[in-house]
Design a protein around this motif. Structure first.
Motif, PDB file in Angstrom:
ATOM      1  N   GLU A   1       0.825  -1.202   0.000  1.00  0.00           N
ATOM      2  CA  GLU A   1       0.000   0.000   0.000  1.00  0.00           C
ATOM      3  C   GLU A   1       0.858   1.251   0.000  1.00  0.00           C
ATOM      4  N   THR A   2       1.939   1.252   0.774  1.00  0.00           N
ATOM      5  CA  THR A   2       2.801   2.430   0.803  1.00  0.00           C
ATOM      6  C   THR A   2       3.544   2.589  -0.515  1.00  0.00           C
ATOM      7  N   GLU A   3       3.912   1.470  -1.149  1.00  0.00           N
ATOM      8  CA  GLU A   3       4.591   1.566  -2.444  1.00  0.00           C
ATOM      9  C   GLU A   3       3.651   2.104  -3.511  1.00  0.00           C
ATOM     10  N   LYS A   4       2.395   1.705  -3.445  1.00  0.00           N
ATOM     11  CA  LYS A   4       1.418   2.212  -4.403  1.00  0.00           C
ATOM     12  C   LYS A   4       1.174   3.694  -4.178  1.00  0.00           C
ATOM     13  N   ALA A   5       1.250   4.109  -2.938  1.00  0.00           N
ATOM     14  CA  ALA A   5       0.982   5.501  -2.617  1.00  0.00           C
ATOM     15  C   ALA A   5       2.066   6.421  -3.161  1.00  0.00           C
ATOM     16  N   ASP A   6       3.322   6.085  -2.933  1.00  0.00           N
ATOM     17  CA  ASP A   6       4.410   6.951  -3.370  1.00  0.00           C
ATOM     18  C   ASP A   6       5.633   6.108  -3.734  1.00  0.00           C
ATOM     19  N   PRO A   7       5.724   5.659  -4.989  1.00  0.00           N
ATOM     20  CA  PRO A   7       6.845   4.799  -5.378  1.00  0.00           C
ATOM     21  C   PRO A   7       8.192   5.518  -5.347  1.00  0.00           C
ATOM     22  N   GLU A   8       8.212   6.829  -5.570  1.00  0.00           N
ATOM     23  CA  GLU A   8       9.479   7.556  -5.552  1.00  0.00           C
ATOM     24  C   GLU A   8      10.071   7.585  -4.151  1.00  0.00           C
ATOM     25  N   GLU A   9       9.209   7.729  -3.156  1.00  0.00           N
ATOM     26  CA  GLU A   9       9.687   7.791  -1.782  1.00  0.00           C
ATOM     27  C   GLU A   9      10.284   6.460  -1.353  1.00  0.00           C
ATOM     28  N   THR A  10       9.631   5.364  -1.691  1.00  0.00           N
ATOM     29  CA  THR A  10      10.143   4.050  -1.303  1.00  0.00           C
ATOM     30  C   THR A  10      11.404   3.714  -2.094  1.00  0.00           C
ATOM     31  N   ALA A  11      11.483   4.176  -3.337  1.00  0.00           N
ATOM     32  CA  ALA A  11      12.673   3.908  -4.139  1.00  0.00           C
ATOM     33  C   ALA A  11      13.878   4.627  -3.564  1.00  0.00           C
ATOM     34  N   SER A  12      13.667   5.813  -3.033  1.00  0.00           N
ATOM     35  CA  SER A  12      14.789   6.553  -2.459  1.00  0.00           C
ATOM     36  C   SER A  12      15.260   5.917  -1.152  1.00  0.00           C
ATOM     37  N   LYS A  13      14.359   5.228  -0.464  1.00  0.00           N
ATOM     38  CA  LYS A  13      14.725   4.559   0.781  1.00  0.00           C
ATOM     39  C   LYS A  13      15.587   3.331   0.523  1.00  0.00           C
ATOM     40  N   ARG A  14      15.370   2.698  -0.606  1.00  0.00           N
ATOM     41  CA  ARG A  14      16.137   1.494  -0.931  1.00  0.00           C
ATOM     42  C   ARG A  14      17.584   1.857  -1.224  1.00  0.00           C
ATOM     43  N   LYS A  15      18.466   0.963  -0.871  1.00  0.00           N
ATOM     44  CA  LYS A  15      19.882   1.199  -1.141  1.00  0.00           C
ATOM     45  C   LYS A  15      20.143   0.930  -2.616  1.00  0.00           C
ATOM     46  N   LYS A  16      20.787   1.860  -3.260  1.00  0.00           N
ATOM     47  CA  LYS A  16      21.094   1.695  -4.673  1.00  0.00           C
ATOM     48  C   LYS A  16      22.388   0.911  -4.812  1.00  0.00           C
ATOM     49  N   LEU A  17      22.339  -0.113  -5.629  1.00  0.00           N
ATOM     50  CA  LEU A  17      23.509  -0.939  -5.858  1.00  0.00           C
ATOM     51  C   LEU A  17      24.176  -0.513  -7.154  1.00  0.00           C
ATOM     52  N   GLY A  18      25.474  -0.519  -7.153  1.00  0.00           N
ATOM     53  CA  GLY A  18      26.219  -0.158  -8.344  1.00  0.00           C
ATOM     54  C   GLY A  18      27.237  -1.230  -8.664  1.00  0.00           C
ATOM     55  N   LYS A  19      27.996  -0.986  -9.691  1.00  0.00           N
ATOM     56  CA  LYS A  19      29.028  -1.943 -10.081  1.00  0.00           C
ATOM     57  C   LYS A  19      30.253  -1.769  -9.188  1.00  0.00           C
ATOM     58  N   ASN A  20      30.848  -2.872  -8.815  1.00  0.00           N
ATOM     59  CA  ASN A  20      32.059  -2.851  -8.016  1.00  0.00           C
ATOM     60  C   ASN A  20      33.250  -2.877  -8.972  1.00  0.00           C
ATOM     61  N   PRO A  21      34.060  -1.825  -9.014  1.00  0.00           N
ATOM     62  CA  PRO A  21      35.163  -1.777  -9.968  1.00  0.00           C
ATOM     63  C   PRO A  21      36.314  -2.722  -9.630  1.00  0.00           C
ATOM     64  N   PHE A  22      36.294  -3.329  -8.456  1.00  0.00           N
ATOM     65  CA  PHE A  22      37.389  -4.186  -8.041  1.00  0.00           C
ATOM     66  C   PHE A  22      37.133  -5.668  -8.329  1.00  0.00           C
ATOM     67  N   VAL A  23      35.992  -5.991  -8.898  1.00  0.00           N
ATOM     68  CA  VAL A  23      35.658  -7.382  -9.202  1.00  0.00           C
ATOM     69  C   VAL A  23      36.323  -7.783 -10.515  1.00  0.00           C
ATOM     70  N   GLU A  24      36.899  -8.978 -10.544  1.00  0.00           N
ATOM     71  CA  GLU A  24      37.545  -9.467 -11.763  1.00  0.00           C
ATOM     72  C   GLU A  24      36.473  -9.929 -12.743  1.00  0.00           C
ATOM     73  N   THR A  25      36.523  -9.396 -13.974  1.00  0.00           N
ATOM     74  CA  THR A  25      35.518  -9.750 -14.968  1.00  0.00           C
ATOM     75  C   THR A  25      36.168 -10.247 -16.258  1.00  0.00           C
ATOM     76  N   HIS A  26      37.455 -10.573 -16.210  1.00  0.00           N
ATOM     77  CA  HIS A  26      38.143 -10.976 -17.434  1.00  0.00           C
ATOM     78  C   HIS A  26      37.591 -12.275 -18.004  1.00  0.00           C
ATOM     79  N   PHE A  27      36.927 -13.083 -17.206  1.00  0.00           N
ATOM     80  CA  PHE A  27      36.409 -14.362 -17.678  1.00  0.00           C
ATOM     81  C   PHE A  27      35.007 -14.239 -18.268  1.00  0.00           C
ATOM     82  N   LEU A  28      34.372 -13.091 -18.117  1.00  0.00           N
ATOM     83  CA  LEU A  28      33.028 -12.886 -18.660  1.00  0.00           C
ATOM     84  C   LEU A  28      33.102 -12.508 -20.129  1.00  0.00           C
ATOM     85  N   PRO A  29      32.088 -12.860 -20.900  1.00  0.00           N
ATOM     86  CA  PRO A  29      32.095 -12.486 -22.320  1.00  0.00           C
ATOM     87  C   PRO A  29      32.025 -10.967 -22.487  1.00  0.00           C
TER      88      PRO A  29
END
Length: 102
Positions: free
Chosen positions: A39-67
């Motif tokens: 119900e709270t998400e339906k009421a104001d999705p922007e407010e709940t989205a700002s409360k959530r922690k935003k995840l980003g890419k970790n630049p220290f992860v090895e990705t040489h094996f990925l395509p």
């Protein structure tokens, strides 16, 4: 004094009851919380989205094996360059005059 004992006994039973109720497995409370959250998400999705922690890419992860398209394309160009270089070297060796002595 009897009244005091009865009160202490009642408090002790209440504590025991709360311990027992805490140890029971129940999903009823979770459903109520989920409904409230929806119900709270339906009421104001922007407010709940700002409360959530935003995840980003970790630049220290090895990705040489990925395509990776860019890396694959660069590798293909390097293979083609080395192949052409090898062919030119073989042609140069073939066209070199050969001296055979008896």
């Amino acid at each position: 004094e009897r009244k005091y004992r009865d009160e202490l006994e009642a408090e002790r039973r209440k504590k025991v009851d709360t311990r027992i109720t805490k140890s029971r497995l129940s999903f009823a409370d979770d459903e109520v919380e989920d409904e409230e959250q929806e119900e709270t998400e339906k009421a104001d999705p922007e407010e709940t989205a700002s409360k959530r922690k935003k995840l980003g890419k970790n630049p220290f992860v090895e990705t040489h094996f990925l395509p990776d398209r860019d890396r694959d394309e660069e590798e293909r160009r390097e293979v083609a360059r080395l192949k052409q270089e090898w062919i030119e070297e073989q042609n140069r060796i073939k066209n070199e005059p050969l001296e055979v002595t008896y």
